[in-house]
Design a protein around this motif. Structure first.
Motif, short mmCIF file in Angstrom:
data_model
loop_
_atom_site.label_atom_id
_atom_site.label_comp_id
_atom_site.label_asym_id
_atom_site.label_seq_id
_atom_site.Cartn_x
_atom_site.Cartn_y
_atom_site.Cartn_z
N ILE A 404 6.76 0.57 3.28
CA ILE A 404 5.42 1.14 3.22
C ILE A 404 4.39 0.07 3.52
O ILE A 404 4.66 -1.12 3.38
N ALA A 405 3.21 0.50 3.92
CA ALA A 405 2.11 -0.45 4.13
C ALA A 405 1.57 -0.85 2.75
O ALA A 405 2.06 -0.38 1.72
N ALA A 406 0.57 -1.72 2.75
CA ALA A 406 0.03 -2.24 1.48
C ALA A 406 -0.35 -1.09 0.55
O ALA A 406 -0.95 -0.12 0.95
N TRP A 407 0.07 -1.24 -0.71
CA TRP A 407 -0.26 -0.23 -1.71
C TRP A 407 -1.44 -0.68 -2.56
O TRP A 407 -1.91 -1.82 -2.43
N GLY A 442 0.76 -2.97 14.75
CA GLY A 442 -0.12 -1.80 14.75
C GLY A 442 -0.66 -1.56 13.35
O GLY A 442 -0.43 -2.34 12.44
N LYS A 443 -1.42 -0.45 13.24
CA LYS A 443 -2.01 -0.13 11.94
C LYS A 443 -1.79 1.33 11.62
O LYS A 443 -1.63 2.16 12.52
N THR A 444 -1.79 1.61 10.33
CA THR A 444 -1.69 3.00 9.90
C THR A 444 -3.05 3.65 10.12
O THR A 444 -4.04 2.99 10.45
N LYS A 445 -3.11 4.97 9.87
CA LYS A 445 -4.39 5.65 10.09
C LYS A 445 -5.45 5.18 9.10
O LYS A 445 -6.63 5.27 9.34
#
Lengths: 479, 478
Positions: A404-407, A442-445
C-alpha cells in the motif's frame, strides 16, 4: 532554485568550477529546514543539524585530492556513527551519546569528498515501517503531512524528498531504505549484503543490515554508492569483491536484459492502485527491449515469519549492550544491579524495541530454539535458494515495494502484526542478502508516490542502476 | 559401603597472543586500567569483531597437544548474559561446533599406573573485564576492560578423574603442555589459568553419577586438591549418614581450607546461544592443521622418556627437569656433548633451582647461560677449581653475569696444586695442632677430617683437596 534542490551531479559540477562552496549548500539546506520548522506540521526529519559541527566538518574535509563528491554535504541516518556527533538511533537510551569514532562508510564518504551534515530521524534502532517509533517524534511525509513517510529511514526519505538534504546515507534491514524511498517518491538502494562495510553501523539485525543511499535521482544513488562501497577488513562479513563503477551503468540500454515477475508478489493484499503503477513500470521496461517473464518464488509466504524470528533474535542480543552502565543514558540511581538493568532498559527503550527484544529472546530460549530460530534459518536457506533458482532465468526481478502507499499517522501503530505484514515484499531480499532498489514509478490518485522494487543477484547492483534509470526516464516522460 | 569420587574439570587458559581475540588491542597484563581498549572490546555501538589468526593457531596447537580432533569447520556463538564486566552483554564463545573435541591426556593414577583423562572439548572464547570493588561495601565498583577480549581456551574434561591427587597431576600435565607448546604461560597469579571443578560421589563400582557440586575460586593447584579433599570428606559423610546432596555451586575458602555454598539466586541460566552473525565460520584445510601438527614441539611425556634414556637420568631427575620445558631445554643445551650429563642434571636440580628460588627469578632471567655453566664444569674437570669453590663461583656468576674463568681469575680462586706450597701449610697445621695430631697417631683416625678442614681454611679453600689428603696422610703416618 536553491542549492538544496540540486542533484549531486549539479552540485559537484558547481563545486568543481568554484561557483559555490559547501557552506553555500549548507546555508540553503539550513534555510529550508528553518522554513519547514515553521510549518504547522514540520517534517521532523533530523535528530540533529548542528551548524557549528557542520562548519567543523567543512573545514576538515578532504580538499587535497580531486574527489568524487567535491564537498557535497550528505545527511546521515542516526544509526551510523559519525565521530564527535550525537548518534542516537532514535532512542532514549542513546539520546546523549556522542560517538568517538567514524563508521567505515563515513570514512569512505570523507575520503571521497563527502561532508557528513546532520543526523536523520528514524524508527528507534531501525525497528519500524512508519517512523512513528522515534524518541524524537514522528516524521511526516512531505507529500502529505498527515501520512507516514515510511520507515525505518523515514527521516532520510522525507529530508531528501523535501530537499532538506541533497542526499542521505541510510540503512536497510527489512526494507528500511526502499519502503520510505517508495513512499516519499525518491530513489533508494540497499546494496548486496557485504557490499558496504557495517563497521560503525549500529546493529539491529547483523545478518540483514546494510548501508545504502537515499537520493533524488538514480545517478545520485550510483555516485553515493560508489563513494561508500568496498571491502573492509574491520567487518568480517564484508565482501572482498571488486566494486564496479556504478555511475557508468546509469543510462546504459537494456538490450537483452531479462525481467522476472514473481506471481507471489502480486497476490492478495496488494492494493490495486499500487499494482497498476508497478505494472506500468514493467511496461516501460518491456518497451525498452527487456524481455519479461513470469517466475515463481514459492517460499515467499514464509518470509515475514522467518524475518521476524531471525531479525528479532539477533536484535535481542545486539541491543543487550545498551544498559546505561558504560555509555548512554542512566535513568535510575540505584545500588542494585538488577534494578539498574531493568529500569534503564525499561525507561530507555520504546515499546516496539521492547516488543522485538522479547520476541527475539523468546525465539532463542532453550526449548524453543529449534522450533523457531533453527526452523527460520532453514526457511531462510530455502528463500535464498528460491532466488538463486530465479536468477538462472532472469537478471532483474520486478515487484512492488509495499502493498500500500503511505498510510495515516497512527493508523497501524496499535496493530503491529499488520505493520509487520506491510514488509512482505522487502524482507525476502534481506533474507537472501540481495541488492534491491526502489524507484519512483508514479502516484496514486491521492498524489502519494509509489515505487517499484528492482531486485538483482548478489553483487549485480549494476543491472539495477541500468533498469532504474530507464524507469526514472519513462516515468518522467509520463508525467 | 565405600565411595569413589567422580571429578571433571573446566579449565580456562589465556592464550599468550600479542593482541586480543577480536581487536588489535594489546593483551599486556598489569597496565593502567582501561589503557588497552577500543570501540570493539568496549562493545561500543556499531563496532564489529574480527578474529585474530594468532589466537586460532594457538588454539589449534593446544588442541593437537591435547590429542583432540581439530574441526575443519567451527563457529563462534554468542553466550548471552548481563554483567558489568561484559560490555556487549554477550560473550563470544563456541558452543555447538567447537574448534577442538575428543582428546585425552595421560596421567599417572595414585598407583603410578598410566590412565587416560578424556578431553570433551577445547574451544576458543573471549575473556571478560575485571570488576574492582571499593573497600567500603557501600562504595562504588569499577570496571577494568584491559582483560576484556583476551583470548581464552576453555578445556572441558570428561568425568574421568577419581582422586584429588589425580586432579592435581592432571592440572600439572595440562600446564606443562600449554607451556611446552608456548600457548600460554599459565601463570595463575596473573589469571592465565583458572580452574572450576565438578565433583560427585558414587558407590564404588557404580557406573551412574551422583549429585554434582561445582567448586570455584581456587587460585592454585594445591587449593584445587585441598578443595577436592574437603569435598570428598564432606560428601562421603553426608552420604554415609543417609542424607541426600543437593546440586550446588560452592566456593573454596582458603582461610578455612573448606568449601562453602556460594550465595546466589538459584535460577536456571539460559544463555540463549546462537551463531554470532558478525563472524564467519572458521574453516581450516587439512594442510593448515597438518602444518601446525608438524610444528608441534616435543611434549612433556616424550621429553621425559627421551631425556631419561639419552642422558641416563633417574625418574626423579626428568620429573623435575621436564616440569618446565625451559628447564629441560636448559639442561639439554648444557649437557649436550658433555661426558657426564647426570652431573649437570644434579647441578641444575640443586644449585640452579636454589638460586632461582632464592632470587624468585625465571630461568630466562638467569644470567648463567647453559654455555657459561659448561665453562664452570670445564674448570672443575680440569682441576682449576674444586667443587666447593665452584659453588661460590656459580653464585657470583648468577649475581654478576661474568664467566666462571673471569671470576676465578679476578678473585684468585685457582686451586693450589703446587706441592711445595701445600706441604708448607700442612707442616704449619701439624705444628699448630699438636694435641689433635697426637690423638690421630694414637689411633683416633676420625680427627683426620678436622685437620683437612684446618688446611683448607688456611688456603681459603683453594688447595686441591686430593693433594691435601694425600700429603697430610703421608706426613701424619711418617
Amino acid at each position: 532554485m536553491g542549492l538544496n534542490e540540486c542533484t549531486l551531479v549539479e552540485l559537484t559540477e558547481k563545486l568543481r568550477i568554484g561557483e559555490i562552496t559547501t557552506s553555500d549548500i549548507i546555508r540553503d539546506i539550513e534555510s529550508a529546514i528553518t522554513q519547514d520548522e515553521g510549518n504547522k506540521y514540520p517534517l521532523n526529519a533530523y535528530t540533529s543539524f548542528d551548524i557549528e559541527s557542520i562548519e567543523k566538518e567543512i573545514k576538515s574535509q578532504n580538499k587535497k585530492e580531486d574527489t568524487l563528491l567535491k564537498g557535497v554535504p550528505i545527511a546521515i541516518k542516526d544509526i551510523i556513527n559519525v565521530m564527535d556527533t550525537p548518534t542516537t538511533c532514535g532512542s532514549g537510551i542513546l539520546k546523549d551519546y556522542i560517538s568517538p569514532y567514524d563508521a567505515t562508510a563515513i570514512k569512505n564518504l570523507r575520503k571521497n569528498g563527502g561532508v557528513p551534515a546532520g543526523k536523520l530521524n528514524m524508527d528507534e534502532f531501525a525497528m519500524g515501517s512508519s517512523n512513528e517509533n522515534s524518541y524524537f517524534g514522528v516524521v511526516r511525509n512531505p507529500h502529505d503531512r498527515k501520512k507516514i513517510p515510511g520507515g525505518s529511514s523515514g527521516g532520510a526519505a522525507a529530508a531528501v524528498s523535501a530537499n532538506l538534504a541533497v542526499a542521505a546515507l541510510a540503512s536497510d534491514t527489512g526494507g528500511s531504505i526502499r519502503q520510505p524511498a517508495s513512499m516519499c517518491g525518491i530513489f533508494g538502494i540497499k546494496p548486496t549484503y557485504g557490499r558496504v562495510s557495517r563497521f560503525g553501523l549500529i546493529a539491529y539485525a547483523s545478518s540483514f543490515d546494510q548501508i545504502g543511499p537515499i537520493t533524488n535521482t538514480v545517478m545520485d544513488g550510483a555516485i553515493l554508492l560508489d563513494a561508500v562501497s568496498g571491502y573492509d577488513p574491520k567487518d568480517s562479513t564484508s565482501a572482498n569483491e571488486k566494486v564496479p563503477c556504478f555511475r557508468d551503468f546509469v543510462g546504459k540500454g537494456l538490450g537483452g536484459l531479462r525481467i522476472g515477475i514473481p506471481e507471489e508478489y502480486f497476490g492478495e493484499g496488494l492494493n490495486s492502485e499500487v499494482r497498476d503503477i508497478v505494472e506500468r513500470g514493467i511496461k516501460i521496461l518491456s518497451e525498452a527491449n527487456a524481455s519479461v517473464k513470469r517466475i515463481a518464488l514459492k517460499y515467499t509466504r514464509y518470509a515475514i515469519a522467518c524475518y521476524y524470528i531471525i531479525a528479532t533474535a539477533e536484535a535481542s542480543s545486539n541491543l543487550a549492550r545498551f544498559d546505561g552502565i558504560r555509555y548512554g543514558t542512566r535513568f535510575v540511581d540505584t545500588e542494585d544491579l538488577e534494578t539498574l538493568y531493568r529500569e534503564n532498559r525499561n525507561i530507555g527503550f520504546g515499546d516496539e524495541v521492547k516488543r522485538r527484544i522479547l520476541l527475539g529472546t523468546f525465539a532463542l530460549s532453550s526449548g524453543y530454539y529449534d522450533a523457531y530460530y533453527l526452523k527460520a534459518q532453514r526457511a531462510r536457506t530455502l528463500i535464498r535458494e528460491d532466488f538463486k533458482e530465479a536468477f538462472r532465468e532472469v537478471d532483474i526481478i520486478v515487484t512492488p515495494v509495499s502493498p500500500i502507499a503511505a498510510w495515516d499517522i497512527g493508523e497501524l501503530i496499535d496493530d503491529p502484526l499488520q505493520m509487520y505484514l506491510s514488509d512482505v515484499y522487502t524482507v525476502p531480499v534481506n533474507l537472501a542478502g540481495l541488492p534491491a532498489a526502489s524507484v519512483p514509478c508514479g502516484k496514486t490518485k491521492d498524489r502519494l508516490p509509489v515505487g517499484v522494487q528492482l531486485i538483482a543477484d548478489h553483487f549485480n547492483e549494476a543491472d539495477i542502476f541500468r533498469v532504474a534509470r530507464i524507469i526514472e526516464e519513462g516515468e518522467k516522460g509520463a508525467e | 559401603m565405600s565411595f569413589e569420587a567422580v571429578i571433571g574439570l573446566e579449565i580456562h587458559i589465556q592464550l599468550n597472543t600479542q593482541t586480543k581475540t577480536f581487536c588489535s588491542c594489546s593483551t599486556s597484563f598489569g597496565d593502567k586500567p582501561n589503557s588497552h581498549t577500543c570501540p570493539v572490546c568496549l562493545g561500543l555501538p556499531g563496532a564489529l569483531p574480527v578474529f585474530n589468526e594468532q589466537a586460532l593457531n594457538k588454539g589449534i596447537m593446544a588442541g593437537l597437544a591435547l590429542k583432540c580432533e581439530v574441526a575443519e569447520f567451527s563457529i563462534f556463538a554468542r553466550k548471552n548474559y548481563f554483567y558489568p564486566d561484559l560490555p556487549k552483554s554477550y560473550q563470544i564463545s563456541q558452543y555447538e561446533s567447537p574448534l577442538n573435541k575428543g582428546g585425552y591426556v595421560l596421567i599417572n593414577d595414585d598407583e603410578g599406573k598410566k590412565r587416560k583423562v578424556g578431553i570433551t572439548r577445547a574451544h576458543l572464547e573471549e575473556d571478560a573485564g575485571k570488576l574492582i570493588h571499593d573497600e567500603n561495601p557501600k562504595g562504588p565498583s569499577f570496571v577494568d576492560f584491559n582483560r576484556c577480549g583476551v583470548p581464552l581456551l576453555e578445556i572441558v574434561t570428561e568425568p574421568d578423574i577419581r582422586t584429588p591427587d589425580e586432579a592435581y597431576r592432571f592440572l600439572q600435565a595440562i600446564k606443562e603442555m600449554m607451556q611446552y607448546t608456548e600457548v600460554s604461560e599459565c601463570n595463575m597469579e596473573k589469571g592465565e589459568l583458572r580452574v572450576d571443578v565438578n565433583i560427585s560421589m558414587r558407590n564404588f563400582g557404580d557406573q551412574g553419577f551422583g549429585v554434582k557440586q561445582e567448586i570455584k575460586n581456587m587460585n592454585s593447584f594445591a587449593n584445587v586438591k585441598r578443595a577436592l579433599e574437603y569435598e570428598v570428606k564432606r560428601q562421603t559423610k553426608i552420604l554415609r549418614s543417609g542424607q541426600k546432596l543437593i546440586q550446588q555451586t560452592r566456593l573454596f575458602d582458603v582461610s578455612k581450607s573448606a568449601t562453602v555454598p556460594m550465595r546466589m539466586k538459584e535460577e536456571a541460566h539460559d544463555y540463549r546461544y546462537f551463531p554470532d552473525p558478525d563472524l564467519v565460520p572458521v574453516t581450516l584445510t587439512h594442510d593448515q592443521i597438518e602444518r601446525i601438527q608438524n610444528s608441534l614441539p616435543e611434549l612433556p611425556q616424550n621429553k621425559r622418556e627421551r631425556l631419561k634414556k639419552q642422558y641416563n637420568l633417574t625418574d626423579y631427575d626428568v620429573e623435575v627437569l621436564c616440569s618446565s620445558h625451559k628447564l629441560a631445554n636448559y639442561f639439554e643445551a648444557a649437557a649436550n656433548g658433555y661426558k657426564s650429563p647426570k652431573k649437570i642434571a644434579n647441578w641444575i636440580l640443586s644449585e640452579l633451582i636454589r638460586v632461582l628460588n632464592e632470587r624468585r627469578i625465571e630461568i630466562d632471567d638467569c644470567k648463567v647461560t647453559p654455555t657459561k655453566l659448561r665453562d664452570l664444569f670445564d674448570l672443575m674437570d680440569s682441576k682449576v677449581i674444586s667443587g666447593k669453590i665452584a659453588k661460590a663461583v656459580f653464585d657470583d656468576m648468577v649475581e654478576s653475569g661474568q664467566s666462571a674463568s673471569e671470576i676465578v681469575e679476578k678473585k684468585g680462586l685457582k686451586q693450589v696444586t703446587d706441592r711445595a706450597e701445600i706441604v708448607k701449610v700442612i707442616v704449619e697445621t701439624i705444628e699448630e695442632n699438636e694435641k689433635v695430631v697426637r690423638d690421630y697417631r694414637d689411633g683416633k683416625k676420625k680427627v683426620f677430617g678436622f685437620l683437612v678442614g684446618k688446611v683448607m681454611q688456611k688456603t681459603h679453600g683453594k688447595a686441591s683437596p686430593k693433594l691435601v689428603n694425600e700429603i697430610l696422610r703421608e706426613k701424619l703416618e711418617s
